[in-house]
Write a protein that holds these residues in place. Structure first.
Motif, PDB file in Angstrom:
ATOM      1  N   PRO A   1      -2.549 -27.571 -38.838  1.00  0.00           N
ATOM      2  CA  PRO A   1      -3.166 -28.038 -37.267  1.00  0.00           C
ATOM      3  C   PRO A   1      -1.981 -27.544 -36.276  1.00  0.00           C
TER       4      PRO A   1
ATOM      5  N   VAL B   1      -2.929 -24.736 -35.205  1.00  0.00           N
ATOM      6  CA  VAL B   1      -3.517 -24.682 -33.940  1.00  0.00           C
ATOM      7  C   VAL B   1      -3.066 -24.967 -32.695  1.00  0.00           C
TER       8      VAL B   1
ATOM      9  N   CYS C   1      -6.693 -33.921 -33.800  1.00  0.00           N
ATOM     10  CA  CYS C   1      -7.880 -33.575 -32.709  1.00  0.00           C
ATOM     11  C   CYS C   1      -7.380 -33.354 -31.243  1.00  0.00           C
TER      12      CYS C   1
ATOM     13  N   ASP D   1     -13.190 -27.174 -41.750  1.00  0.00           N
ATOM     14  CA  ASP D   1     -11.896 -27.027 -41.463  1.00  0.00           C
ATOM     15  C   ASP D   1     -12.029 -27.582 -40.818  1.00  0.00           C
ATOM     16  N   LEU D   2     -12.632 -26.972 -39.693  1.00  0.00           N
ATOM     17  CA  LEU D   2     -12.742 -26.982 -37.866  1.00  0.00           C
ATOM     18  C   LEU D   2     -14.233 -27.016 -37.164  1.00  0.00           C
TER      19      LEU D   2
ATOM     20  N   ALA E   1      -8.883 -21.609 -32.053  1.00  0.00           N
ATOM     21  CA  ALA E   1      -9.401 -22.173 -32.904  1.00  0.00           C
ATOM     22  C   ALA E   1      -9.692 -20.925 -33.825  1.00  0.00           C
TER      23      ALA E   1
ATOM     24  N   VAL F   1      -6.180 -25.202 -43.046  1.00  0.00           N
ATOM     25  CA  VAL F   1      -5.938 -25.027 -41.799  1.00  0.00           C
ATOM     26  C   VAL F   1      -4.491 -25.755 -41.217  1.00  0.00           C
TER      27      VAL F   1
ATOM     28  N   LEU G   1     -14.544 -22.587 -39.843  1.00  0.00           N
ATOM     29  CA  LEU G   1     -14.670 -23.533 -38.247  1.00  0.00           C
ATOM     30  C   LEU G   1     -16.072 -23.613 -38.130  1.00  0.00           C
TER      31      LEU G   1
ATOM     32  N   CYS H   1      -9.227 -31.034 -37.154  1.00  0.00           N
ATOM     33  CA  CYS H   1      -9.063 -30.322 -37.939  1.00  0.00           C
ATOM     34  C   CYS H   1      -9.031 -31.350 -39.238  1.00  0.00           C
TER      35      CYS H   1
END
Ligand SMILES: Cc1ncc(COP(=O)(O)O)c(C=O)c1O
Length: 470
Positions: free
Chosen positions: A249, A252, A80, A221-222, A94, A247, A194, A242
């Motif tokens: 990271p 991101v 996170c 996922d997010l 995101a 995804v 998301l 996350c």
């Protein structure tokens, strides 16, 4: 500005009796103890840069990194990041991580403007799907699985292949359905999801079985939480969670770096930490449960006394259905402001109060009195007529390229003369920050007629002129 804030706090106009607006900490009353203690320290002593001991959301060392790791572990996700530019900044980063320039993203019509802006930043096409409309109040309702299935069938019919999908759960007003089948349907298609859960940080597992589940528990996922809207964080605080393998990271993190300030406020980061930390402890969870119970008890009492309320699954949102008493919510808000009852979200058909995380002793009696006085002052025995749903297709993308329409040559024309033109601006009452029109959309006759109707309802928010592509 500083003088004004001091004056509001202490002077002749001491804190209004009932400030039921966001941030949800209720002008400090609901802030976590550690935060209140910090704010009592020598003014400014907490305003620090990214010293090695502190670090920042994108650093791997320091107190912020440690706090983020602990928060992610407590929630059971892989990572996170704290944010100091609200849910806005985190939603934008995101979305940029989910799709590349030229790709499309499936999103609901009640997507916050920050997501449309992210599409412009990332060269993405928003594929917007319509939502059920509740005409007695003029709100969009929750997205159900059957509705999403229809949207996905339409996606196939149109041959669209988005790179990702966005959901909003719950809405500003607290409408929510079970996110589990929604996320599952999107995952079945291989779409990373998301969720804008700006208004749902308090959907904590194990606190209250009557609350909807968080989309984190549904496997999104997010997920973005606005910590000043639905937790006891200071204004601008937020967190991006996350999980899963869809995804990356790393990506991101890179996208966060594009949008994040190089000087994140240590005070706001500490506020992210304390807002999340308090719900990891039994005491904090008990306090949250008390707030939810307080909200339900208040709504029951007002409802029993005849105040027309709209109930949603979120007990922290109290919605007066002013339209049922023939009252425009915007006028009700102006009337109540003068009487020191401050709501969060005035709309033509309703007035929404955010109860937040402060205690509200005696609020039911005061609200009831205000409602009765309001009814006498502005009410009528005839309810307002039903609101017209926007004339929108189930699924559609702007006819013109979003960025070209938004940043290219444009001119302002009276709304009445815009028929057939392409919009070059967002038309977006705030709050709630949900666009009625986005750049690149054609203002055809039915859309324009609907907008003119909206203008009658929101005269200060929708101007008589509109910018169109020149
Ligand atoms: C659904 C939704 N998402 C995102 C945002 C943006 O949140 P923030 O103000 O924390 O940037 C808002 C703000 O009103 C919102 O209502």
């Amino acid at each position: 500005m500083a003088a004004l804030l001091s004056h509001l706090r202490s002077g002749r106009f001491a804190a209004p009796i009932d400030a039921l607006h966001l941030p949800a900490h209720g002008r400090g009353a609901g802030l976590p103890v550690a935060m209140r203690r910090l704010l009592r320290r020598r003014p400014g002593s907490w305003d620090l840069p990214e010293l090695p001991q502190i670090g920042g959301p994108l650093e791997s060392e320091g107190a912020v990194a440690a706090s983020q790791r602990a928060a992610a572990a407590a929630v059971g996700v892989s990572a996170c990041w704290y944010g100091v530019n609200g849910a806005t900044g985190l939603l934008q980063a995101a979305l940029l991580a989910l799709a590349s320039p030229g790709q499309a993203v499936l999103m609901p019509r009640n997507a916050h403007r920050s997501l449309i802006q992210a599409c412009a930043l990332g060269g993405l096409t928003p594929l917007l799907f319509d939502l059920p409309f509740l005409s007695d109040r003029g709100h969009v309702g929750a997205l159900e699985a059957a509705w999403l299935e229809r949207v996905l069938a339409e996606l196939d019919r149109q041959g669209q292949t988005p790179a990702a999908a966005v959901l909003v759960h719950p809405t500003y007003h607290g409408y929510a359905s079970d996110p589990l089948p929604l996320v599952a349907l999107l995952h079945q298609r291989g779409l990373p999801v998301l969720v804008d859960e700006a208004h749902g940080a308090h959907l904590q597992p194990g606190v209250d079985p009557a609350l909807p589940i968080s989309s984190l528990a549904a496997g999104a996922d997010l997920v973005v939480h606005s910590l000043h809207k639905s937790a006891a964080g200071l204004g601008q605080t937020a967190v991006l969670w996350c999980q899963g393998t869809q995804v990356d990271p790393e990506l991101v993190q890179r996208c966060l770096g594009w949008l994040q300030t190089t000087s994140p406020s240590a005070l706001l980061l500490a506020s992210c930490d304390t807002a999340l930390h308090q719900w990891q402890r039994p005491r904090g969870r008990r306090a949250l449960r008390r707030c939810l119970d307080q909200g339900r008890a208040l709504a029951d009492r007002l409802s029993d006394a005849g105040v027309p309320l709209l109930r949603t699954p979120d007990p922290l949102r109290l919605i007066w259905h002013t339209a049922a008493a023939g009252i425009n919510g915007l006028e009700a808000d102006a009337w109540l402001l003068q009487r020191r009852l401050i709501a969060e979200l005035p709309e033509p058909g309703c007035l929404t109060f955010c109860l937040g995380f402060a205690r509200h002793r005696g609020l039911a009696g005061r609200m009831l009195r205000r409602w009765q006085q309001l009814r006498l002052a502005l009410g009528s025995s005839t309810p307002l007529p039903p609101f017209t749903p926007p004339p929108l297709p189930l699924l559609g993308a702007p006819e013109h390229h979003l960025v070209e329409a938004w940043r290219g040559p444009q001119r302002a024309v009276p709304l009445d003369d815009a028929c057939g033109a392409i919009a070059a601006q967002l038309i977006c009452p705030y709050p709630p920050g949900i666009p009625l029109v986005i750049p690149g959309e054609r203002l055809d006759r039915s859309r324009l007629r609907w907008l003119q109707e909206q203008r009658q309802l929101w005269p200060d928010q929708i101007t008589a002129m509109v910018k169109i592509v020149a």
